[in-house]
Design a protein around this motif. Structure first.
Motif, mmCIF file in Angstrom:
data_model
loop_
_atom_site.group_PDB
_atom_site.id
_atom_site.type_symbol
_atom_site.label_atom_id
_atom_site.label_comp_id
_atom_site.label_asym_id
_atom_site.label_seq_id
_atom_site.Cartn_x
_atom_site.Cartn_y
_atom_site.Cartn_z
ATOM 1 N N LYS A 43 -41.685 -39.181 -65.098
ATOM 2 C CA LYS A 43 -43.149 -39.203 -65.090
ATOM 3 C C LYS A 43 -43.707 -40.602 -65.336
ATOM 4 O O LYS A 43 -44.872 -40.867 -65.042
ATOM 5 N N TYR A 44 -42.880 -41.477 -65.912
ATOM 6 C CA TYR A 44 -43.325 -42.842 -66.165
ATOM 7 C C TYR A 44 -42.694 -43.780 -65.141
ATOM 8 O O TYR A 44 -41.566 -43.570 -64.715
ATOM 9 N N ASP A 45 -43.429 -44.790 -64.760
ATOM 10 C CA ASP A 45 -42.935 -45.695 -63.731
ATOM 11 C C ASP A 45 -41.871 -46.645 -64.270
ATOM 12 O O ASP A 45 -40.893 -46.933 -63.578
ATOM 13 N N ASP A 46 -42.057 -47.152 -65.477
ATOM 14 C CA ASP A 46 -41.296 -48.316 -65.916
ATOM 15 C C ASP A 46 -40.243 -48.055 -66.982
ATOM 16 O O ASP A 46 -39.576 -48.999 -67.412
ATOM 17 N N TYR A 47 -40.108 -46.826 -67.407
ATOM 18 C CA TYR A 47 -38.993 -46.527 -68.290
ATOM 19 C C TYR A 47 -38.572 -45.083 -68.106
ATOM 20 O O TYR A 47 -39.291 -44.269 -67.526
ATOM 21 N N CYS A 48 -37.387 -44.788 -68.578
ATOM 22 C CA CYS A 48 -36.801 -43.466 -68.395
ATOM 23 C C CYS A 48 -37.074 -42.638 -69.631
ATOM 24 O O CYS A 48 -36.501 -42.907 -70.689
ATOM 25 N N SER A 49 -37.941 -41.667 -69.497
ATOM 26 C CA SER A 49 -38.380 -40.874 -70.641
ATOM 27 C C SER A 49 -37.692 -39.520 -70.726
ATOM 28 O O SER A 49 -37.853 -38.807 -71.705
ATOM 29 N N ASP A 50 -36.955 -39.175 -69.676
ATOM 30 C CA ASP A 50 -36.365 -37.835 -69.570
ATOM 31 C C ASP A 50 -37.446 -36.768 -69.482
ATOM 32 O O ASP A 50 -37.223 -35.617 -69.887
ATOM 33 N N SER A 51 -38.608 -37.152 -68.985
ATOM 34 C CA SER A 51 -39.695 -36.227 -68.704
ATOM 35 C C SER A 51 -39.948 -36.304 -67.203
ATOM 36 O O SER A 51 -40.323 -37.351 -66.693
ATOM 37 N N TRP A 52 -39.771 -35.177 -66.515
ATOM 38 C CA TRP A 52 -39.638 -35.225 -65.067
ATOM 39 C C TRP A 52 -40.747 -34.518 -64.319
ATOM 40 O O TRP A 52 -41.295 -33.512 -64.765
ATOM 41 N N SER A 53 -40.994 -35.035 -63.118
ATOM 42 C CA SER A 53 -41.732 -34.310 -62.094
ATOM 43 C C SER A 53 -40.701 -33.731 -61.147
ATOM 44 O O SER A 53 -39.699 -34.380 -60.826
ATOM 45 N N TRP A 54 -40.955 -32.499 -60.665
ATOM 46 C CA TRP A 54 -39.933 -31.767 -59.910
ATOM 47 C C TRP A 54 -40.383 -31.466 -58.497
ATOM 48 O O TRP A 54 -41.565 -31.233 -58.232
ATOM 49 N N GLY A 55 -39.383 -31.404 -57.593
ATOM 50 C CA GLY A 55 -39.619 -30.829 -56.299
ATOM 51 C C GLY A 55 -39.503 -29.318 -56.361
ATOM 52 O O GLY A 55 -39.258 -28.741 -57.430
ATOM 53 N N GLN A 56 -39.635 -28.674 -55.199
ATOM 54 C CA GLN A 56 -39.612 -27.205 -55.172
ATOM 55 C C GLN A 56 -38.194 -26.648 -55.128
ATOM 56 O O GLN A 56 -37.991 -25.462 -55.360
ATOM 57 N N GLY A 57 -37.233 -27.491 -54.832
ATOM 58 C CA GLY A 57 -35.841 -27.067 -54.807
ATOM 59 C C GLY A 57 -35.342 -26.730 -53.420
ATOM 60 O O GLY A 57 -36.111 -26.337 -52.536
ATOM 61 N N THR A 58 -34.048 -26.888 -53.220
ATOM 62 C CA THR A 58 -33.390 -26.511 -51.971
ATOM 63 C C THR A 58 -32.054 -25.866 -52.319
ATOM 64 O O THR A 58 -31.316 -26.362 -53.171
ATOM 65 N N GLN A 59 -31.761 -24.735 -51.689
ATOM 66 C CA GLN A 59 -30.579 -23.952 -52.029
ATOM 67 C C GLN A 59 -29.340 -24.498 -51.337
ATOM 68 O O GLN A 59 -29.353 -24.779 -50.137
ATOM 69 N N VAL A 60 -28.271 -24.611 -52.110
ATOM 70 C CA VAL A 60 -26.961 -24.972 -51.583
ATOM 71 C C VAL A 60 -26.004 -23.827 -51.917
ATOM 72 O O VAL A 60 -25.894 -23.424 -53.084
ATOM 73 N N THR A 61 -25.324 -23.316 -50.908
ATOM 74 C CA THR A 61 -24.366 -22.228 -51.086
ATOM 75 C C THR A 61 -23.032 -22.646 -50.487
ATOM 76 O O THR A 61 -22.967 -23.007 -49.307
ATOM 77 N N VAL A 62 -21.989 -22.598 -51.299
ATOM 78 C CA VAL A 62 -20.658 -22.990 -50.864
ATOM 79 C C VAL A 62 -19.759 -21.761 -50.929
ATOM 80 O O VAL A 62 -19.577 -21.170 -52.011
ATOM 81 N N SER A 63 -19.191 -21.385 -49.810
ATOM 82 C CA SER A 63 -18.332 -20.214 -49.758
ATOM 83 C C SER A 63 -16.870 -20.627 -49.814
ATOM 84 O O SER A 63 -16.486 -21.697 -49.328
ATOM 85 N N SER A 64 -16.071 -19.754 -50.400
ATOM 86 C CA SER A 64 -14.643 -20.073 -50.544
ATOM 87 C C SER A 64 -13.851 -19.671 -49.313
ATOM 88 O O SER A 64 -14.347 -18.981 -48.437
#
Length: 121
Positions: A100-121
């Motif tokens: 959420k901050y430009d100049d340091y890493c705060s571990d506070s995030w803005s998120w995307g909506q997500g994309t599903q990954v499925t791996v079959s055996s």
């Protein structure tokens, strides 16, 4: 606040590869910290890869180290995740994140909506 849109998820067999891409509607270079997380139902969201855009340094969770690569493309305003040698346990919803901050890493995030990954055996 950054707006993030992921793409590139899908289904693949074990051992295969996928490349996830995230358009960051704020220049990636303006954000010091970008990352990819993943989550499976019933479990906490976990970080898999992080990028310091100022130094170029990257970090990975032990479970993906050597198989996944995070990178940025400033020309396309994207942060990407190349995933090789995929395993069934990589199956999850994958989320792009920008600090959420430009100049340091705060571990506070803005998120995307997500994309599903499925791996079959």
């Amino acid at each position: 606040q950054a707006q993030l849109v992921e793409s590139g998820g899908g289904s693949v067999e074990s051992g295969g590869s996928l490349r996830l891409s995230c358009v960051v509607y704020v220049m990636p270079a303006r954000k010091k910290c970008l990352a990819w997380f993943r989550q499976v139902p019933g479990k906490e969201r976990e970080g898999v890869a992080g990028l310091n855009t100022r130094s170029g340094s990257t970090e990975y969770s032990d479970s993906v180290k050597g198989r996944f690569t995070i990178s940025q493309d400033n020309a396309k305003n994207t942060v990407d995740l190349q995933m090789n040698s995929l395993k069934p346990e990589d199956t999850a919803m994958y989320y792009c994140a920008a600090d959420k901050y430009d100049d340091y890493c705060s571990d506070s995030w803005s998120w995307g909506q997500g994309t599903q990954v499925t791996v079959s055996s």
